[in-house]
Design a protein around this motif. Structure first.
Motif, mmCIF file in Angstrom:
data_model
loop_
_atom_site.group_PDB
_atom_site.id
_atom_site.type_symbol
_atom_site.label_atom_id
_atom_site.label_comp_id
_atom_site.label_asym_id
_atom_site.label_seq_id
_atom_site.Cartn_x
_atom_site.Cartn_y
_atom_site.Cartn_z
ATOM 1 N N VAL A 141 -0.049 5.371 2.481
ATOM 2 C CA VAL A 141 -0.316 4.111 3.177
ATOM 3 C C VAL A 141 0.963 3.598 3.807
ATOM 4 O O VAL A 141 1.989 3.452 3.123
ATOM 5 C CB VAL A 141 -0.891 3.052 2.220
ATOM 6 C CG1 VAL A 141 -1.130 1.738 2.958
ATOM 7 C CG2 VAL A 141 -2.182 3.555 1.588
ATOM 8 N N ARG A 146 -3.691 4.063 6.771
ATOM 9 C CA ARG A 146 -3.864 5.059 5.719
ATOM 10 C C ARG A 146 -3.841 6.451 6.351
ATOM 11 O O ARG A 146 -4.686 6.773 7.177
ATOM 12 C CB ARG A 146 -5.163 4.820 4.965
ATOM 13 C CG ARG A 146 -5.229 3.453 4.278
ATOM 14 C CD ARG A 146 -6.562 3.213 3.598
ATOM 15 N NE ARG A 146 -6.730 4.029 2.401
ATOM 16 C CZ ARG A 146 -7.508 5.092 2.312
ATOM 17 N NH1 ARG A 146 -8.200 5.488 3.387
ATOM 18 N NH2 ARG A 146 -7.611 5.768 1.191
ATOM 19 N N TYR A 199 3.113 3.544 0.218
ATOM 20 C CA TYR A 199 2.395 3.647 -1.045
ATOM 21 C C TYR A 199 1.608 4.950 -1.066
ATOM 22 O O TYR A 199 1.118 5.413 -0.018
ATOM 23 C CB TYR A 199 1.436 2.473 -1.230
ATOM 24 C CG TYR A 199 2.115 1.136 -1.364
ATOM 25 C CD1 TYR A 199 2.690 0.747 -2.573
ATOM 26 C CD2 TYR A 199 2.193 0.265 -0.284
ATOM 27 C CE1 TYR A 199 3.319 -0.484 -2.704
ATOM 28 C CE2 TYR A 199 2.825 -0.964 -0.404
ATOM 29 C CZ TYR A 199 3.385 -1.330 -1.619
ATOM 30 O OH TYR A 199 4.021 -2.541 -1.743
ATOM 31 N N LYS A 200 1.495 5.518 -2.256
ATOM 32 C CA LYS A 200 0.708 6.735 -2.431
ATOM 33 C C LYS A 200 -0.622 6.399 -3.098
ATOM 34 O O LYS A 200 -0.670 5.605 -4.029
ATOM 35 C CB LYS A 200 1.486 7.747 -3.284
ATOM 36 C CG LYS A 200 2.763 8.236 -2.626
ATOM 37 C CD LYS A 200 3.515 9.232 -3.500
ATOM 38 C CE LYS A 200 4.131 8.550 -4.711
ATOM 39 N NZ LYS A 200 4.978 9.479 -5.508
ATOM 40 N N GLU A 201 -1.693 7.036 -2.596
ATOM 41 C CA GLU A 201 -3.012 6.842 -3.168
ATOM 42 C C GLU A 201 -3.561 8.179 -3.641
ATOM 43 O O GLU A 201 -3.075 9.243 -3.216
ATOM 44 C CB GLU A 201 -3.966 6.212 -2.132
ATOM 45 C CG GLU A 201 -3.628 4.779 -1.775
ATOM 46 C CD GLU A 201 -4.680 4.148 -0.867
ATOM 47 O OE1 GLU A 201 -5.538 4.896 -0.347
ATOM 48 O OE2 GLU A 201 -4.640 2.916 -0.684
ATOM 49 N N ASP A 203 6.813 4.906 -4.606
ATOM 50 C CA ASP A 203 5.777 3.915 -4.330
ATOM 51 C C ASP A 203 6.362 2.522 -4.152
ATOM 52 O O ASP A 203 7.098 2.015 -5.009
ATOM 53 C CB ASP A 203 4.780 3.900 -5.490
ATOM 54 C CG ASP A 203 3.352 3.686 -5.021
ATOM 55 O OD1 ASP A 203 3.013 4.159 -3.931
ATOM 56 O OD2 ASP A 203 2.565 3.065 -5.762
#
Length: 250
Positions: free
Chosen positions: A215, A228, A207-209, A189
């Protein structure tokens, strides 16, 4: 450096580079001190004539400078020896890590490591994936061994590529040389990666959601909004490797 913005810019850019470290990007700093990226962007824009921030102490701590100096300009930037001859008290700028030569035999292998280039080609075929390979035949780039070891660069797993465009400014500028570790393909991340998505090549912060969303974040987010990627589109994403070093001009 008469303004808060000038001092902040120096602490984010010139200071770390003078110490042989990467510059600190606005998004990185925002996450480090737990504020929105727009807050740091506001402080960095000279047109806003920012007088300071409630997060000055945290910002100074993360950047390794004196909070009093950052807030008011008083004292020494590093809170130690006073400035001399009008220059901040920073360590001498180390030699540039990138060397140019005609033949590798001219350079001492105990002093330098050699890293090949990453060759990226436009997508072709029905799968729409970018083609990439390590150029093992062409001339390699030489980096000072101590610099590479300090950054944890593994030459056997790395390749270099030149950045294009302004989507990752101010951290990565057009024409910067990037070192990519192509063995590091698991997303961490907030780290920066060279990647392929829908037949295009990108250098983005990932980034991880929750729910498996990834992302694609541009540090120059005012100009390049984040993308996204939903789980059903991740098959089109290929991580080429993590960017582990940036070398550029001033």
């Amino acid at each position: 450096m008469n303004s808060y913005t000038e001092r902040l810019s120096w602490a984010m850019n010139e200071l770390p580079q003078a110490q042989g470290r990467p510059a600190v990007g606005q998004t990185e700093l925002a996450r480090a001190v737990n504020v929105k990226p727009q807050s740091i962007q506001y402080l960095c824009d000279a047109r806003n004539q920012a007088k300071g921030s409630r997060q000055t102490a945290a910002i100074a701590r993360y950047l390794g400078v004196s909070a009093d100096w950052l807030a008011t300009g008083a004292g020494a930037p590093l809170g130690a020896q006073p400035a001399q001859n009008g220059m901040p008290n920073v360590a001498a700028v180390p030699p540039r890590p990138l060397a140019v030569w005609d033949n590798e035999d001219e350079l001492d292998p105990d002093v330098y490591v050699f890293i090949p280039r990453l060759d990226v080609k436009a997508a072709c075929g029905s799968d729409g994936k970018v083609m990439w390979e390590i150029d093992q035949e062409g001339q390699r780039n030489a980096f000072r061994r101590r610099w590479a070891e300090r950054l944890g660069i593994r030459p056997d797993n790395s390749a270099t590529i030149v950045a294009e465009g302004d989507s990752m400014e101010p951290r990565i500028c057009d024409g910067d040389s990037l070192v990519v570790d192509y063995k590091q393909t698991t997303i961490q991340d907030g780290k920066i990666y060279a990647l392929s998505w829908q037949g295009e090549f990108f250098v983005k912060r990932l980034y991880k959601e929750p729910g498996g969303v990834v992302v694609l974040h541009s540090d120059n987010e005012a100009k390049y909004p984040a993308r996204r990627l939903l789980p059903e589109h991740l098959a089109e994403l290929e991580i080429i490797g993590r960017v582990v070093a940036v070398s550029g001009g001033v």
